[in-house]
Design an enzyme around this catalytic site. Structure first.
Site, short mmCIF file in Angstrom:
data_model
loop_
_atom_site.label_atom_id
_atom_site.label_comp_id
_atom_site.label_asym_id
_atom_site.label_seq_id
_atom_site.Cartn_x
_atom_site.Cartn_y
_atom_site.Cartn_z
N GLU A 228 0.89 -1.17 0.00
CA GLU A 228 0.00 0.00 0.00
C GLU A 228 0.92 1.21 0.00
OE1 GLU A 228 -3.12 -0.09 -0.33
OE2 GLU A 228 -3.74 -2.07 0.31
N CYS A 262 -2.12 9.28 2.43
CA CYS A 262 -1.88 8.73 1.09
C CYS A 262 -3.03 9.09 0.16
CB CYS A 262 -1.69 7.22 1.17
SG CYS A 262 -3.02 6.37 2.03
P1 NAP Z 1 8.43 5.09 4.48
O1 NAP Z 1 9.62 5.94 4.72
O2 NAP Z 1 8.41 4.25 3.26
O3 NAP Z 1 8.30 4.16 5.79
C1 NAP Z 1 7.26 3.22 5.94
C2 NAP Z 1 7.78 2.02 6.70
O4 NAP Z 1 8.75 1.36 5.89
C3 NAP Z 1 8.51 2.39 8.00
O5 NAP Z 1 8.27 1.37 8.94
C4 NAP Z 1 9.97 2.42 7.59
O6 NAP Z 1 10.86 2.16 8.65
C5 NAP Z 1 10.02 1.29 6.56
N1 NAP Z 1 11.04 1.45 5.54
C6 NAP Z 1 11.54 2.60 5.03
N2 NAP Z 1 12.45 2.33 4.07
C7 NAP Z 1 12.51 0.98 3.98
C8 NAP Z 1 13.28 0.08 3.16
N3 NAP Z 1 14.12 0.52 2.26
N4 NAP Z 1 13.07 -1.24 3.34
C9 NAP Z 1 12.20 -1.70 4.25
N5 NAP Z 1 11.45 -0.90 5.03
C10 NAP Z 1 11.61 0.42 4.90
O7 NAP Z 1 7.09 5.90 4.46
P2 NAP Z 1 6.59 6.97 5.52
O8 NAP Z 1 7.28 8.24 5.26
O9 NAP Z 1 6.64 6.42 6.89
O10 NAP Z 1 5.04 7.05 5.16
C11 NAP Z 1 4.57 7.88 4.19
C12 NAP Z 1 4.32 7.15 2.90
O11 NAP Z 1 3.38 6.09 3.12
C13 NAP Z 1 3.67 8.03 1.87
O12 NAP Z 1 4.22 7.77 0.61
C14 NAP Z 1 2.21 7.62 1.92
O13 NAP Z 1 1.47 7.93 0.77
C15 NAP Z 1 2.34 6.16 2.14
N6 NAP Z 1 1.08 5.59 2.67
C16 NAP Z 1 0.35 4.77 1.86
C17 NAP Z 1 -0.87 4.26 2.29
C18 NAP Z 1 -1.71 3.35 1.43
O14 NAP Z 1 -2.60 2.71 1.96
N7 NAP Z 1 -1.49 3.28 0.13
C19 NAP Z 1 -1.31 4.57 3.57
C20 NAP Z 1 -0.54 5.42 4.38
C21 NAP Z 1 0.68 5.91 3.90
P3 NAP Z 1 11.65 3.35 9.41
O15 NAP Z 1 10.61 4.23 10.01
O16 NAP Z 1 12.47 2.62 10.40
O17 NAP Z 1 12.46 4.05 8.35
#
Ligand code: NAP
Length: 454
Positions: A228, A262
């Protein structure tokens, strides 16, 4: 990245947490695998009883839990209370409906005994984001646990208190030991977790880059994955729309969760005939918003969750301005303590600007002017993302055209894009694959078993 609560309203570090050691992670993975063996045989009645108990705990402790959410990531207290209530409602929904939705299905045309059964996969790793720190986890966990899976949560590093709180809620609700556990680890440990043979599937909600990384590891390990990811949802307004309602909803859809959703409306694609009116009303409404302490009842927009998030939004807006965009309001970070960013409206945008192609995760509305429905559709579909879309028109021909042709996982007509337990939620293109919620979400972490007897 350290695992810590940094209050975005003050910028101060409230609490630091020691990451789990390799030995502790190993212990929890084994506990998860062990718990699954018994849990998959538990009855729907028992699982529903525990799930309802978890919902009751959320409801009974609603203000305290909401305050943790606000402290860790800055959403308004009102929004945090809404998130806790919605999470409890979703637990109740799956507690009530999972047994029926996962009942064996006879396939008489294949033979009188033929049926399809849905069986849990095992320990599922959930890599989750901070923006809806309770809801994102519940919308994975409620269906996954009701289906008989066990959960391992790797939450975002900036919401450790919420991560531990959720584990505690499931334990106190009566779920057997090991059925739902939090792993306090940072992103660098995720690949190893995905490839661990005790983990049977993975779901990630977050950015497309994190999604791609997890999906490659899942692919190498031949494991099911659900993604997601981000979005840059279009909000299309045509001349027949109720303009007043479209503007009011558009503002709300852009600034919800302090602009960090998102499915926030991000690209406002407005028909020429109503563009000037829309632009003026949108700027006035954005300028009127009350920005401030998210615990204050009058606040409509709190801080961004992290300093890094604010720097990214700032860089995207500066880039657009340097390349000729008009900044109609906002556009400069708010000084002082905390990670505040003002409601901002940009116009005069084109494909050379970062905001045109990237997701903007903050209270920044981007306005585009188009001449007709075809142009609106082409611009909406030019994004690499395809999560949701909100269309505003009373014309049934336009409605049918947009509903059919928009490249999105969800299209809402004369309403903002929303998530609800009954309906599948998810995107296409770089917004990910697989679904959460609804029947489709419930079945994502089930193996389909074909049963046929002579
Ligand atoms: P993010 O940086 O991708 O982090 C999300 C999760 O993934 C965190 O637990 C993070 O851990 C982990 N993570 C980050 N880089 C990783 C990697 N290379 N490999 C494995 N895990 C990794 O995203 P965010 O800034 O927290 O959240 C915002 C994003 O989420 C936005 O793009 C938003 O649109 C999206 N989102 C999508 C939905 C949907 O349902 N489609 C819903 C909500 C949010 P750490 O915190 O330890 O870095």
């Amino acid at each position: 990245m350290s695992i810590a609560t940094i209050n975005p309203t003050t910028g101060a570090t409230d609490r630091m947490f020691e990451a789990h050691s390799d030995a502790e992670v190993d212990k929890r993975l084994s506990a998860s695998a062990g718990a699954f063996d018994a849990f998959r045989r538990s009855s729907f009645v028992d699982r529903a009883r525990w799930m309802v108990a978890a919902a009751e705990l959320l409801e009974g402790e609603l203000p305290d839990i909401a305050q943790v959410l606000t402290t860790e990531m800055g959403k308004t207290f009102a929004a945090a209370k809404g998130e806790v209530a919605k999470s409890a409602r979703t637990m109740r929904y799956f507690a009530q409906h999972a047994a029926g939705m996962l009942a064996d299905e006879p396939v008489p045309e294949a033979g009188l005994s033929a049926r399809v059964a849905y069986r849990p996969l095992g320990p599922v790793l959930a890599v989750m984001p901070w923006n809806f720190p309770l809801w994102q986890v519940v919308r994975f966990a409620a269906p996954a646990l009701m289906a008989g899976n066990v959960g391992l949560l790797k939450h975002a590093s900036n919401v450790p208190q919420t991560a531990l709180l959720i584990e505690d809620v499931f334990r106190r609700a009566g779920f057997p030991e090991g059925v739902f556990q939090t792993l306090l680890v940072d992103a660098s440990r995720v690949s190893r977790l995905v490839s661990d043979q005790r983990v049977k599937a993975v779901t990630l909600t977050g950015s497309d880059l994190a999604g791609a990384s997890v999906a490659s590891e899942a692919g190498r390990s031949l494991k099911k994955s659900v993604l997601e990811l981000g979005g840059s949802d279009p909000f299309l307004v045509m001349p027949s729309a109720d303009l007043q309602r479209a503007v009011a909803t558009g503002v709300e859809a852009r600034i919800q969760n302090n602009g960090q959703s998102c499915i926030a409306a991000k690209r406002f694609i407005i028909h020429d005939d109503v563009y000037e009116q829309f632009e003026q009303a949108m700027v006035e409404a954005m300028e009127r918003l009350t920005v401030g302490d998210p615990m204050e009842p009058a606040t409509e927009l709190g801080p961004l969750a992290t300093e890094q998030g604010r720097s990214t939004v700032q860089a995207q807006v500066y880039d657009a301005r340097a390349k000729g965009a008009r900044v109609l309001c906002g556009g400069e970070p708010i000084g002082g303590a905390g990670f505040f960013y003002p409601p901002t409206v940009l116009a005069g945008l084109d494909a050379r600007m970062r905001v045109f192609g990237e997701e903007v995760f903050g209270p920044v509305a981007m306005l585009y002017r188009v001449g007709d429905a075809g142009e609106a559709l082409a611009l909406a579909n030019s994004s690499v993302f395809g999560l949701g879309a909100s269309i505003w028109t009373e014309d049934p021909v336009e409605q049918a055209l947009f509903q059919e042709e928009l490249e999105a996982g969800m299209v809402f007509t004369n309403a903002p894009v929303a998530s609800m337990p009954e309906l599948p939620f998810g995107g296409v293109k770089r917004s990910g694959y697989g679904r959460e919620l609804g029947l489709h979400g419930l079945r994502e972490f089930c193996g389909v078993k074909t049963l046929w007897s002579a």
